[in-house]
Design a protein around this motif. Structure first.
Motif, mmCIF file in Angstrom:
data_model
loop_
_atom_site.group_PDB
_atom_site.id
_atom_site.type_symbol
_atom_site.label_atom_id
_atom_site.label_comp_id
_atom_site.label_asym_id
_atom_site.label_seq_id
_atom_site.Cartn_x
_atom_site.Cartn_y
_atom_site.Cartn_z
ATOM 1 N N GLU A 74 16.301 -10.694 10.830
ATOM 2 C CA GLU A 74 16.807 -12.061 11.015
ATOM 3 C C GLU A 74 15.943 -13.071 10.264
ATOM 4 N N GLY A 75 15.562 -12.692 9.054
ATOM 5 C CA GLY A 75 14.820 -13.599 8.185
ATOM 6 C C GLY A 75 13.339 -13.702 8.467
ATOM 7 N N GLU A 76 12.822 -12.932 9.432
ATOM 8 C CA GLU A 76 11.404 -13.003 9.773
ATOM 9 C C GLU A 76 10.727 -11.671 9.445
ATOM 10 N N VAL A 77 9.592 -11.746 8.763
ATOM 11 C CA VAL A 77 8.840 -10.541 8.427
ATOM 12 C C VAL A 77 8.146 -10.008 9.682
ATOM 13 N N CYS A 78 8.321 -8.712 9.954
ATOM 14 C CA CYS A 78 7.709 -8.119 11.144
ATOM 15 C C CYS A 78 7.213 -6.698 10.856
ATOM 16 N N GLY A 79 6.902 -6.416 9.594
ATOM 17 C CA GLY A 79 6.350 -5.122 9.238
ATOM 18 C C GLY A 79 5.891 -5.120 7.793
ATOM 19 N N ALA A 80 4.954 -4.231 7.463
ATOM 20 C CA ALA A 80 4.442 -4.181 6.096
ATOM 21 C C ALA A 80 3.940 -2.778 5.786
ATOM 22 N N VAL A 81 3.978 -2.448 4.501
ATOM 23 C CA VAL A 81 3.558 -1.138 4.025
ATOM 24 C C VAL A 81 3.081 -1.302 2.590
ATOM 25 N N PHE A 82 2.176 -0.429 2.132
ATOM 26 C CA PHE A 82 1.770 -0.484 0.729
ATOM 27 C C PHE A 82 1.204 0.863 0.314
ATOM 28 N N ARG A 83 1.176 1.069 -1.005
ATOM 29 C CA ARG A 83 0.495 2.231 -1.569
ATOM 30 C C ARG A 83 -0.151 1.841 -2.881
ATOM 31 N N THR A 84 -1.433 2.172 -3.033
ATOM 32 C CA THR A 84 -2.171 1.978 -4.276
ATOM 33 C C THR A 84 -2.673 3.354 -4.704
ATOM 34 N N PRO A 85 -1.877 4.093 -5.511
ATOM 35 C CA PRO A 85 -2.207 5.471 -5.870
ATOM 36 C C PRO A 85 -3.628 5.600 -6.438
ATOM 37 N N PRO A 86 -4.324 6.718 -6.143
ATOM 38 C CA PRO A 86 -3.830 7.899 -5.428
ATOM 39 C C PRO A 86 -4.017 7.834 -3.920
ATOM 40 N N ARG A 87 -4.311 6.664 -3.402
ATOM 41 C CA ARG A 87 -4.508 6.536 -1.958
ATOM 42 C C ARG A 87 -3.184 6.734 -1.220
ATOM 43 N N PRO A 88 -3.259 6.977 0.101
ATOM 44 C CA PRO A 88 -2.032 7.228 0.873
ATOM 45 C C PRO A 88 -1.140 5.993 0.982
ATOM 46 N N LEU A 89 0.088 6.245 1.393
ATOM 47 C CA LEU A 89 0.967 5.168 1.839
ATOM 48 C C LEU A 89 0.396 4.649 3.145
ATOM 49 N N TYR A 90 0.119 3.334 3.215
ATOM 50 C CA TYR A 90 -0.462 2.769 4.427
ATOM 51 C C TYR A 90 0.590 2.040 5.246
ATOM 52 N N LEU A 91 0.682 2.415 6.526
ATOM 53 C CA LEU A 91 1.622 1.791 7.450
ATOM 54 C C LEU A 91 0.880 0.720 8.237
ATOM 55 N N ALA A 92 1.167 -0.544 7.946
ATOM 56 C CA ALA A 92 0.613 -1.640 8.733
ATOM 57 C C ALA A 92 1.493 -1.815 9.969
ATOM 58 N N GLY A 93 1.315 -2.911 10.680
ATOM 59 C CA GLY A 93 2.146 -3.136 11.855
ATOM 60 C C GLY A 93 3.619 -3.173 11.488
ATOM 61 N N MET A 94 4.444 -2.532 12.310
ATOM 62 C CA MET A 94 5.889 -2.542 12.094
ATOM 63 C C MET A 94 6.567 -1.985 13.341
ATOM 64 N N PRO A 95 7.796 -2.391 13.625
ATOM 65 C CA PRO A 95 8.511 -1.815 14.768
ATOM 66 C C PRO A 95 8.936 -0.386 14.468
ATOM 67 N N PRO A 96 8.932 0.492 15.474
ATOM 68 C CA PRO A 96 9.365 1.884 15.252
ATOM 69 C C PRO A 96 10.761 1.986 14.643
ATOM 70 N N SER A 97 11.625 1.019 14.937
ATOM 71 C CA SER A 97 12.994 1.059 14.413
ATOM 72 C C SER A 97 13.055 0.907 12.901
ATOM 73 N N SER A 98 11.944 0.479 12.283
ATOM 74 C CA SER A 98 11.932 0.287 10.827
ATOM 75 C C SER A 98 11.584 1.552 10.061
ATOM 76 N N LEU A 99 11.169 2.630 10.758
ATOM 77 C CA LEU A 99 10.632 3.797 10.061
ATOM 78 C C LEU A 99 11.703 4.651 9.392
ATOM 79 N N VAL A 100 12.839 4.867 10.037
ATOM 80 C CA VAL A 100 13.920 5.607 9.392
ATOM 81 C C VAL A 100 14.429 4.836 8.173
ATOM 82 N N PRO A 101 14.683 3.524 8.286
ATOM 83 C CA PRO A 101 15.043 2.766 7.081
ATOM 84 C C PRO A 101 13.956 2.799 6.007
ATOM 85 N N LEU A 102 12.666 2.820 6.415
ATOM 86 C CA LEU A 102 11.586 2.898 5.437
ATOM 87 C C LEU A 102 11.659 4.203 4.655
ATOM 88 N N ALA A 103 11.817 5.318 5.356
ATOM 89 C CA ALA A 103 11.918 6.612 4.674
ATOM 90 C C ALA A 103 13.095 6.615 3.703
#
Length: 274
Positions: A54-83
């Motif tokens: 609804e227009g509000e940011v409520c999760g974040a993720v990043f990757r700076t290779p070769p480091r891992p994909l980092y999961l910052a705060g996010m609702p569990p409901s965002s993980l399937v869409p993230l994948a």
């Protein structure tokens, strides 16, 4: 909805305010932004993402290779869409890092398994206790460059960390910025602790390294306490650090100088999806 960008400034514009709401929990994401702003190079292939509802940011993720994909705060409901969003863009995810519950949920959403993980615990400094250990702390200078570079390499090797950084460049930059502290007993440095740039009123201690010949004498506790005190005096209002849960000695040491557990994290290597 997930949005991705390779532009750090665009990522910060959208996600930083969200990350700053919980600076301790989001210490890795905020410290990365602070490091990039202080001159740390952006690795080729880096990407940054934010989740909006609804227009509000409520999760974040990043990757700076070769480091891992980092999961910052996010609702569990965002993980399937993230994948799904990562796969749609052909983005590689060999390893992830973040809070345990988010990491496990992402592994399931990715449809993978994990045969290797490194458990960690995030600590926040309560009341600092300076241990009584022979020697004194001081800030590293460029005369310490060979030692600092070698100890950074030894730390990376010891924890089996695939960092990908140019350690010579990293050592020079961190010394120049006043990030590296040494504990000296007699005429020789015996332990090292780094301190991150300030981010949202907080700094993170790391790495902490004592060569094997100098261990079990309290030097690691002493340099960590000294670096923490300097961070509070010069940079920030709160100090945090991560420990390897497979190392009960280090966890006990940090608690003895005033660090209190916050939550558990993990580095998780993803097995190839069949």
């Amino acid at each position: 909805m997930w949005t991705f960008s390779s532009d750090v400034a665009e990522y910060a514009k959208h996600a930083e305010a969200f990350l700053r709401r919980e600076p301790v929990a989001n210490t890795v994401a905020l410290t990365l932004l602070a490091g990039l702003r202080s001159g740390m190079p952006v690795a080729e292939g880096s990407f940054f993402g934010w989740w909006s509802e609804e227009g509000e940011v409520c999760g974040a993720v990043f990757r700076t290779p070769p480091r891992p994909l980092y999961l910052a705060g996010m609702p569990p409901s965002s993980l399937v869409p993230l994948a799904g969003a990562l796969r749609e863009r052909g983005l590689d995810v060999p390893e992830i890092s973040g809070p345990v519950e988010l990491g496990d949920a992402f592994v399931a959403a990715w449809g993978s398994t994990s045969s290797r993980r490194r458990p960690e615990r995030l600590y926040r400094l309560g009341t600092l206790v300076m241990p009584e250990v022979p020697g004194a702390g001081r800030r590293a200078d460029m005369g310490d460059f060979p030692l600092v570079m070698n100890w950074f390499q030894a730390f990376t090797d010891e924890v089996s960390l695939i960092d990908g950084a140019d350690l010579a460049e990293l050592a020079r930059r961190r010394i120049a910025h006043g990030d590296v502290h040494l504990w000296v007993d007699g005429d020789a440095p015996v332990s090292l602790a780094g301190v991150s740039p300030e981010a949202a009123g907080m700094c993170r201690v790391g790495p902490v390294y004592t060569p094997p010949s100098c261990r079990r004498r309290g030097y690691g506790a002493a340099v960590t306490a000294y670096a923490s005190r300097m961070a509070l005096a010069e940079r920030c209002q709160e100090v945090v650090l991560f420990t390897d849960l497979n190392n009960p000695t280090s966890n006990a040491v940090y608690q003895s100088i005033g660090y209190e557990p916050v939550s558990d994290y993990a580095h998780i290597a993803l097995d190839p999806v069949p």
